[in-house]
Design an enzyme around this catalytic site. Structure first.
Site, PDB file in Angstrom:
ATOM      1  N   GLU A 187      37.729  40.656  38.913  1.00 49.10           N
ATOM      2  CA  GLU A 187      38.629  40.407  37.789  1.00 49.10           C
ATOM      3  C   GLU A 187      40.035  40.042  38.238  1.00 49.10           C
ATOM      4  OE1 GLU A 187      37.868  41.961  34.145  1.00 49.10           O
ATOM      5  OE2 GLU A 187      35.760  41.659  34.586  1.00 49.10           O
TER       6      GLU A 187
ATOM      7  N   HIS B 202      41.391  47.790  33.862  1.00 52.59           N
ATOM      8  CA  HIS B 202      41.877  47.194  35.106  1.00 52.59           C
ATOM      9  C   HIS B 202      42.882  48.145  35.746  1.00 52.59           C
ATOM     10  CE1 HIS B 202      41.012  43.077  33.105  1.00 52.59           C
ATOM     11  NE2 HIS B 202      40.038  43.350  33.956  1.00 52.59           N
TER      12      HIS B 202
ATOM     13  N   CYS C 126      49.506  41.502  32.176  1.00 49.05           N
ATOM     14  CA  CYS C 126      48.253  40.762  31.953  1.00 49.05           C
ATOM     15  C   CYS C 126      48.509  39.263  31.822  1.00 49.05           C
ATOM     16  CB  CYS C 126      47.555  41.261  30.697  1.00 49.05           C
ATOM     17  SG  CYS C 126      46.688  42.827  30.879  1.00 49.05           S
TER      18      CYS C 126
END
Length: 415
Positions: free
Chosen positions: A161, A229, A346
């Site tokens: 990711e 995350h 993000c």
């Protein structure tokens, strides 16, 4: 000269709240709510303006084509015939979260003296698993200079990711650093999206020295609490690591290793007794941009939600007043992104490079942001109710809006 460049994803015209991300508490909590793509994109642009005002170098990534018609064709359907779930997955604007675009290792860390980028495969979530081809096309265009090496994704089933699970510590951005890859393991109610095997594959591709590369396991408690995350519970910049007490499975071991490799590291750990894991995640205290502006004072760029959470703001004020490593706090409004589960960190991918080696179409100043904002004001939908995703007129408008932006930025090659 090598500089850290923050590449922010422009929030696309299909931004909507479909609740597709299992384990992302904000996204699932707001599923079915009305989104505001125009406001979302303008909020992201305002954050980029604030970065420029701090003296940071700012770049952009462009929205992906949505709906993703080629992906639907590979599933032997089209948008009209697809199920509501497939429609939502094909329409997702989640590529706006550029922290998941790739993992980046700057030239000072790599064995061949180039900046390496590996596009993330994002295989864990169906709505994100089809992002990487369009992301890879942008990376290869933006970083076509020989100073870069752009790699295809790690193959499935090893989940990767991107930079959301990667940190770098260094004396300065243009100096060799220690790269920290954070992975998860199963066992909680939510999937661990980053696999150790993917981390190791990226480190090999980037020609990193094993002596300057650390693999750390995220705590199951953090994943179970909604830290899908690592960047939801930890962030690093130059010599500062800022993390929650419950971020890592073996924090003492990790911190000892970092101090051995980099004695000047400053580890700022927020105690759970002062800021609970729940408050840290809901406020996105750690999903912030930790940066070094030209003033040299380590600065934390936070979402408004952090200031609105009493325990978080109290801890931050005390840290700054106590002359801690983080010296400045900057608050930004990215509420539309936050409601879909993504904070300031993000929205950006950090790349240490000479800006002169980057395709100028992917770098912005205030004037270029003015042009982008004008396109958004003119073409982005004001609101999207999830029930609207079957409306053909909405789809036509979304596709036309993206093309208008590509044309304005001389990027029709990505159409």
């Amino acid at each position: 000269m090598l500089r850290e460049i923050n590449f922010d994803g422009i929030i696309g015209p299909s931004h909507n709240y479909a609740g597709l991300s299992h384990g992302n508490l904000a996204a699932t909590r707001n599923a079915g709510h009305v989104s505001h793509p125009r406001a979302a994109a303008l909020q992201g642009i305002a954050k980029m303006r604030a970065n420029l005002d701090l003296g940071l170098v700012q770049g952009i990534f462009l929205p992906h084509p949505r709906p993703d018609h080629p992906w639907l064709r590979r599933l032997s359907t089209d948008y009209d015939a697809a199920s509501p779930v497939l429609k939502a997955r094909a329409l997702s604007a989640s590529a706006m979260w550029a922290a998941n675009a790739a993992t980046v290792s700057p030239a000072p860390d790599s064995g061949d003296g180039r900046c390496h980028l590996t596009v993330a495969n994002l295989v864990t979530m169906p709505h994100r698993s089809h992002e990487w081809p369009a992301t890879l096309a942008q990376l290869r265009l933006a970083f076509a200079d020989p100073a870069f090496a752009v790699h295809a994704p790690v193959p499935a089933p090893f989940g990767d990711e991107g930079a959301a699970n990667h940190m770098r510590l260094c004396a300065a951005h243009d100096r060799p650093g220690v790269e920290v890859f954070v992975y998860g393991e199963g066992g909680g109610p939510f999937p661990a999206r980053q696999h150790r095997e993917a981390c190791e594959a990226v480190a090999r591709a980037h020609r990193l020295s094993p002596d300057r590369t650390v693999f750390a396991r995220q705590s199951e408690a953090a994943i179970a609490a909604g830290a899908f995350h690592n960047d939801v519970v930890a962030v690093a910049n130059e010599r500062v690591l800022f993390a929650h007490e419950q971020a890592f499975a073996e924090p003492d071991r990790l911190y000892a290793e970092l101090r051995r490799l980099m004695p000047e590291v400053a580890i700022v750990e927020v105690p759970a007794a002062e800021v609970s894991l729940a408050d840290a995640i809901s406020s996105y205290l750690f999903n912030a941009q930790l940066v070094t502006p030209p003033s040299g004072e380590t600065t934390l760029i936070l979402p408004q939600e952090a200031r609105d959470t009493p325990s978080v703001w109290r801890w931050l004020q005390a840290h700054v007043a106590g002359n801690g490593p983080i010296r400045q706090l900057e608050v930004v409004n990215v509420r539309e992104s936050m409601a879909n589960g993504g904070g300031p960190a993000c929205l950006r991918l950090r790349v240490v490079a000479d800006p002169a080696t980057v395709d100028p179409r992917f770098l912005v100043d205030h004037a270029r942001l003015d042009r982008i904002a004008a396109i958004v004001e003119r073409h982005w939908p004001e609101a999207i109710d999830p029930a609207m995703i079957t409306n053909p007129d909405l789809i036509v408008g979304i596709e036309a809006a993206r093309l208008a932006l590509l044309e304005a930025l001389d990027c029709l090659i990505l159409a």
